[in-house]
Design an enzyme around this catalytic site. Structure first.
Site, PDB file in Angstrom:
ATOM      1  N   GLU A  87      51.036  44.231  30.332  1.00  0.00           N
ATOM      2  CA  GLU A  87      51.183  43.001  31.118  1.00  0.00           C
ATOM      3  C   GLU A  87      51.756  41.939  30.380  1.00  0.00           C
ATOM      4  O   GLU A  87      50.810  41.674  29.856  1.00  0.00           O
ATOM      5  CB  GLU A  87      50.279  42.741  32.144  1.00  0.00           C
ATOM      6  CG  GLU A  87      49.699  44.007  33.010  1.00  0.00           C
ATOM      7  CD  GLU A  87      48.838  43.505  34.133  1.00  0.00           C
ATOM      8  OE1 GLU A  87      48.658  44.143  35.153  1.00  0.00           O
ATOM      9  OE2 GLU A  87      48.221  42.540  34.167  1.00  0.00           O
ATOM     10  N   CYS A 104      50.458  33.359  32.648  1.00  0.00           N
ATOM     11  CA  CYS A 104      51.531  34.196  32.490  1.00  0.00           C
ATOM     12  C   CYS A 104      52.632  34.081  33.789  1.00  0.00           C
ATOM     13  O   CYS A 104      53.632  34.269  33.481  1.00  0.00           O
ATOM     14  CB  CYS A 104      50.973  35.601  32.789  1.00  0.00           C
ATOM     15  SG  CYS A 104      50.040  35.977  34.224  1.00  0.00           S
TER      16      CYS A 104
HETATM   17  P1  NAD Z   1      48.892  38.183  22.171  1.00  0.00           P
HETATM   18  O1  NAD Z   1      49.694  39.279  22.254  1.00  0.00           O
HETATM   19  O2  NAD Z   1      48.728  37.282  20.972  1.00  0.00           O
HETATM   20  O3  NAD Z   1      47.319  39.051  22.031  1.00  0.00           O
HETATM   21  C1  NAD Z   1      46.767  39.654  23.124  1.00  0.00           C
HETATM   22  C2  NAD Z   1      45.545  40.638  22.343  1.00  0.00           C
HETATM   23  O4  NAD Z   1      46.363  41.703  21.564  1.00  0.00           O
HETATM   24  C3  NAD Z   1      44.542  39.830  21.777  1.00  0.00           C
HETATM   25  O5  NAD Z   1      43.536  40.631  22.036  1.00  0.00           O
HETATM   26  C4  NAD Z   1      44.840  40.438  20.344  1.00  0.00           C
HETATM   27  O6  NAD Z   1      43.804  40.457  19.335  1.00  0.00           O
HETATM   28  C5  NAD Z   1      45.464  41.632  20.595  1.00  0.00           C
HETATM   29  N1  NAD Z   1      46.477  42.104  19.216  1.00  0.00           N
HETATM   30  C6  NAD Z   1      47.299  41.336  18.579  1.00  0.00           C
HETATM   31  N2  NAD Z   1      48.012  42.110  17.720  1.00  0.00           N
HETATM   32  C7  NAD Z   1      47.543  43.302  17.916  1.00  0.00           C
HETATM   33  C8  NAD Z   1      48.132  44.647  17.417  1.00  0.00           C
HETATM   34  N3  NAD Z   1      48.719  44.754  16.230  1.00  0.00           N
HETATM   35  N4  NAD Z   1      47.367  45.935  17.877  1.00  0.00           N
HETATM   36  C9  NAD Z   1      46.558  45.544  18.811  1.00  0.00           C
HETATM   37  N5  NAD Z   1      46.028  44.468  19.524  1.00  0.00           N
HETATM   38  C10 NAD Z   1      46.676  43.307  19.096  1.00  0.00           C
HETATM   39  O7  NAD Z   1      48.697  37.512  23.317  1.00  0.00           O
HETATM   40  P2  NAD Z   1      47.825  36.134  23.818  1.00  0.00           P
HETATM   41  O8  NAD Z   1      48.175  34.946  23.107  1.00  0.00           O
HETATM   42  O9  NAD Z   1      46.350  36.480  23.751  1.00  0.00           O
HETATM   43  O10 NAD Z   1      48.203  35.974  25.421  1.00  0.00           O
HETATM   44  C11 NAD Z   1      49.269  35.263  26.034  1.00  0.00           C
HETATM   45  C12 NAD Z   1      50.516  36.118  26.308  1.00  0.00           C
HETATM   46  O11 NAD Z   1      49.957  36.968  27.243  1.00  0.00           O
HETATM   47  C13 NAD Z   1      51.396  35.206  26.934  1.00  0.00           C
HETATM   48  O12 NAD Z   1      52.640  35.895  26.758  1.00  0.00           O
HETATM   49  C14 NAD Z   1      51.205  35.629  28.436  1.00  0.00           C
HETATM   50  O13 NAD Z   1      52.431  35.482  29.375  1.00  0.00           O
HETATM   51  C15 NAD Z   1      50.666  36.873  28.466  1.00  0.00           C
HETATM   52  N6  NAD Z   1      50.056  37.451  29.604  1.00  0.00           N
HETATM   53  C16 NAD Z   1      50.411  38.053  30.552  1.00  0.00           C
HETATM   54  C17 NAD Z   1      49.944  38.323  31.813  1.00  0.00           C
HETATM   55  C18 NAD Z   1      50.329  39.428  32.910  1.00  0.00           C
HETATM   56  O14 NAD Z   1      49.750  39.565  33.739  1.00  0.00           O
HETATM   57  N7  NAD Z   1      51.480  39.694  32.675  1.00  0.00           N
HETATM   58  C19 NAD Z   1      48.494  37.670  31.809  1.00  0.00           C
HETATM   59  C20 NAD Z   1      48.006  36.783  31.220  1.00  0.00           C
HETATM   60  C21 NAD Z   1      48.675  36.514  29.918  1.00  0.00           C
END
Ligand code: NAD
Length: 457
Positions: A229, A263
């Site tokens: 997502e 999001c």
């Molecule tokens: P992010 O991708 O930076 O981090 C998300 C998670 O991934 C965190 O827990 C992080 O520690 C982990 N992570 C980072 N690198 C990783 C790796 N290499 N391997 C495994 N895990 C790893 O995102 P964020 O800043 O937490 O969230 C913001 C983003 O999320 C925005 O783009 C937003 O649109 C999206 N979002 C989407 C939805 C949806 O339902 N579509 C909902 C909420 C947020």
């Protein structure tokens, strides 16, 4: 021991050094989850439901304190933190009411001594790697239906919402979910990577497109369920017959709520030339009325930017739009520190050469583009690699349905925006992801259909 420093984004102050996981503890928690899952799945549904009901009661009991924890670590305005927790309750109720029907065993043939049945068996041990922006929503959208349907969950909350993640796990444990069945893993991307190296039966991720790609690659050589997502660049079109004031007030909220860090925030607005100027005037007036300040204050509408690096992303989008002829109507720069702040920012005279209209902003920055007809609006709405949500404002329901049918998005809105319903599937198309949560489909997604061929002797 490894620790995770957690800062308050509104002040820059250190909140805590949390004990963090490492590769060894992640492996141990995965092994424990693997061992505990069959007994959890074997419980009667009523027992698993009773745990989630107690969890709900815990959320209600501690709501104010939980909201404060979330506000301190994410910078979310306190009223919005309470809104998120209050909004979680009907989601829990939906899961509880629908879980049995969503995964009921189906008999699809009884004929001549032959019976065919479909069982919805739990996936097993699932990983949930989560975002910080709505940590209760995005965490619980996965955790609760996964647990209810008999899975064990390895949950890695965002490093920017780690205390909220711990609170979710604690309340579930207090409600009777065994520690091994609901494990919380504390840390950043490296802990996520350690989790992906384990043998799990499904990966459910909420976060950015860039990380989603890394996750897809990390599990690419295994045939396990993967749901992503991801972000969006969600458009809305305001038709010439819409009320410009009402639409502007609604869309300003859709663009700026949660400091634009949703999001499904409204990220691009197209307005018919007939009402463009009136719409823009009302929009700017509405946003001017939003108070930016201490997230713990009851009258704050614009809180802090949770992740400091996002300030550069927002500034770069603003600078790029200015260079290419965008007209800055409000804001346009980071606020004074300490902490991470960005002024609510509104542009007109924008177009698709600008990053502001193509790349996710994920902050209180919005571009408004004038269009001359419906066809141009649809073409521009679809001119994106993302596809999370899209909306149309018009009093004409048939016109809205005709336009929304042409838009590529997981969710479409008529005269509303920035809205999620537990009853409807939440999904993206294109670079906004794959798979879904919520709705009865988002409960069944934590199961796999197992085919039973039964011949009477
Ligand atoms: P992010 O991708 O930076 O981090 C998300 C998670 O991934 C965190 O827990 C992080 O520690 C982990 N992570 C980072 N690198 C990783 C790796 N290499 N391997 C495994 N895990 C790893 O995102 P964020 O800043 O937490 O969230 C913001 C983003 O999320 C925005 O783009 C937003 O649109 C999206 N979002 C989407 C939805 C949806 O339902 N579509 C909902 C909420 C947020």
């Amino acid at each position: 021991m490894t620790t995770l420093p957690l800062h308050n984004p509104a002040t820059g102050a250190l909140i805590a050094h949390l004990p963090a996981d490492d590769a060894a503890s992640v492996a141990a928690k995965t092994a424990a989850a693997r061992a505990a899952q069959p007994a959890w799945a074997a419980l009667p549904m009523a027992q698993r439901k009773a745990c989630i009901e107690k969890f709900r009661a815990g959320v209600v009991r501690e709501l104010d304190a939980l909201a404060r924890v979330m506000t301190e670590e994410t910078g979310k305005p306190i009223r919005m933190s309470r809104n998120e927790l209050n909004g979680l309750l009907p989601r829990i109720d939906f899961f509880l009411a629908q879980v049995e029907a969503s995964i009921a065993r189906e008999t699809v043939l009884t004929e001549g001594g032959m019976t065919e049945e479909i069982e919805h068996a739990p996936l097993g041990v699932v990983a949930n790697i989560s975002a910080w922006n709505y940590p209760w929503f995005v965490g619980c959208n996965v955790i609760l239906p996964a647990l209810l349907t008999g899975n064990a969950v390895l949950y890695k909350p965002s490093e920017y919402a780690a205390r909220t993640g711990q609170a979710i796990a604690r309340l579930l444990h207090e409600a009777g979910v065994p520690q091994a069945v609901m494990a919380c893993l504390i840390g950043g991307g490296e802990v996520g990577q350690a989790l992906l190296a384990q043998r799990v039966d499904g990966v459910f991720f909420t976060g950015s497109h860039a990380t989603g790609l890394r996750i897809a690659r990390a599990v690419g050589d295994r045939f396990i369920k993967l749901q992503l997502e991801l972000g969006g660049k969600d458009p809305t079109y305001v038709c010439d017959d819409a009320d410009p004031k009402a639409a502007a007030e609604s869309l300003a909220d859709g663009a700026m709520y949660n400091t634009g860090q949703s999001c499904c925030s409204v990220e691009r607005i197209y307005v018919h030339e007939k009402i463009h100027d009136a719409f823009v005037a009302h929009f700017v007036e509405t946003v001017r009325g939003y108070r930016m300040g201490d997230p713990l204050s009851e009258d704050t509408y614009i809180g802090a930017i949770t992740r400091a690096p996002q300030l550069q992303v927002l500034q770069a989008q603003v600078d790029d739009a200015l260079t290419q002829g965008g007209k800055l109507l409000l804001g346009g720069k980071a606020g004074p520190g300490p902490g991470n702040w960005f002024e609510p920012t509104v542009f007109s005279h924008v177009d698709h050469r600008m990053d502001l209209m193509r790349e996710e902003s994920f902050g209180p920055v919005i571009g408004i583009q004038k269009v001359s007809d419906d066809d141009e609006a649809v073409r521009l709405m679809n001119d994106t690699r993302y596809g999370l949500t899209a909306g149309v404002y018009t009093p004409d329901g048939e016109r809205a349905r005709r336009l929304l049918a042409q838009v590529h998005a997981g969710s479409v809105y008529w005269n509303c925006c920035d809205r999620v319903s537990p009853r409807l599937p939440w999904s993206g198309v294109g670079d906004s992801g794959v798979g879904l949560t919520l709705s009865t489909h988002g409960i069944a997604t934590f199961t796999r259909p197992k085919a039973w061929h039964l011949r009477q002797p």
